[in-house]
Design a protein around this motif. Structure first.
Motif, short mmCIF file in Angstrom:
data_model
loop_
_atom_site.label_atom_id
_atom_site.label_comp_id
_atom_site.label_asym_id
_atom_site.label_seq_id
_atom_site.Cartn_x
_atom_site.Cartn_y
_atom_site.Cartn_z
N LYS A 1 0.84 -1.20 0.00
CA LYS A 1 0.00 0.00 0.00
C LYS A 1 0.88 1.26 0.00
N VAL A 2 0.33 2.35 -0.51
CA VAL A 2 0.96 3.66 -0.39
C VAL A 2 0.35 4.36 0.81
N VAL A 3 1.21 4.83 1.71
CA VAL A 3 0.78 5.41 2.98
C VAL A 3 1.29 6.85 3.07
N THR A 4 0.42 7.76 3.51
CA THR A 4 0.83 9.13 3.81
C THR A 4 0.71 9.34 5.31
N ASP B 1 8.06 -1.93 8.10
CA ASP B 1 8.16 -3.34 8.48
C ASP B 1 7.00 -4.16 7.93
N ALA B 2 5.83 -3.51 7.76
CA ALA B 2 4.64 -4.22 7.28
C ALA B 2 4.57 -4.30 5.76
N GLY B 3 5.60 -3.78 5.09
CA GLY B 3 5.68 -3.98 3.64
C GLY B 3 5.05 -2.90 2.79
N ALA B 4 4.96 -1.68 3.30
CA ALA B 4 4.39 -0.59 2.51
C ALA B 4 5.18 -0.39 1.22
N LYS B 5 4.46 -0.10 0.16
CA LYS B 5 5.09 0.15 -1.14
C LYS B 5 5.77 1.52 -1.16
N GLN B 6 5.14 2.49 -0.51
CA GLN B 6 5.67 3.84 -0.43
C GLN B 6 5.10 4.50 0.83
N VAL B 7 5.94 5.28 1.52
CA VAL B 7 5.49 6.03 2.69
C VAL B 7 5.89 7.49 2.49
N TYR B 8 4.89 8.34 2.30
CA TYR B 8 5.12 9.78 2.21
C TYR B 8 4.95 10.37 3.60
N VAL B 9 5.96 11.12 4.03
CA VAL B 9 5.93 11.74 5.36
C VAL B 9 5.99 13.25 5.18
N PHE B 10 5.06 13.95 5.82
CA PHE B 10 5.06 15.41 5.76
C PHE B 10 5.42 15.98 7.13
N LYS B 11 6.52 16.74 7.13
CA LYS B 11 7.06 17.32 8.37
C LYS B 11 7.28 18.82 8.21
N ASP C 1 14.22 2.75 1.46
CA ASP C 1 14.08 3.47 0.19
C ASP C 1 12.63 3.88 -0.07
N VAL C 2 11.68 3.26 0.61
CA VAL C 2 10.27 3.56 0.34
C VAL C 2 9.80 4.82 1.07
N VAL C 3 10.62 5.35 1.98
CA VAL C 3 10.23 6.53 2.77
C VAL C 3 10.70 7.80 2.07
#
Length: 290
Positions: free
Chosen positions: A124-127, A144-154, A172-174
């Motif tokens: 999944k793609v997670v924001t 760790d749960a296998g996300a395809k992509q993690v977008y983080v807004f800071k 690399d997915v973060v």
């Protein structure tokens, strides 16, 4: 019934009296029949070393900790798990024959809360909105749960570059992006299946949204939207996401499931999640009336 065999567990925090952790764990002991009791102890950073020494000397089974004790405790422990090492934070201490082991169950609590409704993170793609303690725990668990992509807004402050390097170094997915760029947030929402608010915006009477309404308009019924906040039960963020037809989750599931991780490590038994969630829900409702 408390007797000579009752095992003591607890929370170290300052302040501690407001915590729902005693309700969560004592309900669990009651339902499972485990001979244990969980108490809240008001402990500051200055008293932490003595508290850990008492834990060893009195054979106390384990403790939870809140900030800033989650980081202050690190040099006082005998061992920490890889996920706690990654986060440089511990919310759970297990006493194994005088050897104190630190772990972090916060992020896994978020994953497990979604898993209760057969929602998986894998591919999944997670924001994630926010990169504080709760945000980093969620990001780590999503990786760790296998996300395809993690977008983080800071927020772009003095910590931005260091935090970006840290989080993107996990995987690399973060991808860490500036919170102020609403166009990027809208694009991330469009691409994501799961969106998590890990900021404190919307907590306890705050009527603000963590993003603008124009960004919220990018939510659809295909989105799963969660908020780490559980007081109030429905934050403005969750309310607005419901208006868009999204599937929503408040912070109670994460709260109870992170506690379930501690409970399992301390007792070897699974927490009775459903009755505990019901008890916490009622307690939060009661607080909202006061």
């Amino acid at each position: 019934m408390i007797d000579g065999h009752t095992k003591l567990f607890g929370l170290l925090a300052h302040p501690a009296a407001h915590s729902l952790s005693p309700l969560i764990h004592n309900t669990s002991f009651q339902v499972t029949g485990i001979n244990g009791i969980y108490l809240a102890f008001d402990v500051t950073s200055a008293g932490l070393a003595d508290s850990l020494a008492a834990m060893r000397a009195m054979h106390i089974g384990g403790f939870n900790l809140s900030m800033p004790l989650k980081t202050d405790v690190l040099p006082l422990l005998d061992e920490i798990t890889p996920r706690a090492e990654r986060l440089s934070a511990v919310n759970t201490v297990i006493n194994r024959d005088g050897r104190l082991i630190g772990d972090s169950t916060d992020g896994q609590g978020w994953v497990d809360a979604l898993k209760q409704d057969d929602i998986t993170i894998d591919e999944k793609v997670v924001t994630v909105l926010g990169a504080g303690g709760a945000g980093r725990a969620i990001i780590s668990a999503a990786v760790d749960a296998g996300a395809k992509q993690v977008y983080v807004f800071k927020r772009t402050n003095d910590l931005f570059d260091a935090r970006k390097e840290q989080l993107e170094g996990w995987s690399d997915v973060v991808t860490v992006l500036p919170y102020e760029d609403e166009g990027l947030i809208a694009e991330a929402f469009d691409e994501s299946q799961i969106i998590a608010n890990a900021t404190n915006v919307g907590m306890a009477g705050d009527q603000s949204l963590p993003v603008s309404q124009s960004v919220m308009n990018h939510l659809t019924p295909r989105h799963i939207v969660s908020d780490a906040i559980y007081f109030p039960l429905e934050t403005p963020f969750i309310h607005a996401a419901k208006q868009r037809g999204s599937r929503t989750y408040n912070g109670i599931g994460m709260l109870v499931n992170q506690a379930a991780g501690s409970f399992l490590e301390w007792t070897g038994q699974r927490m009775p999640i459903i009755p505990v969630i019901e008890a916490v829900h009622q307690a939060v409702l009661q607080r909202s009336k006061n």
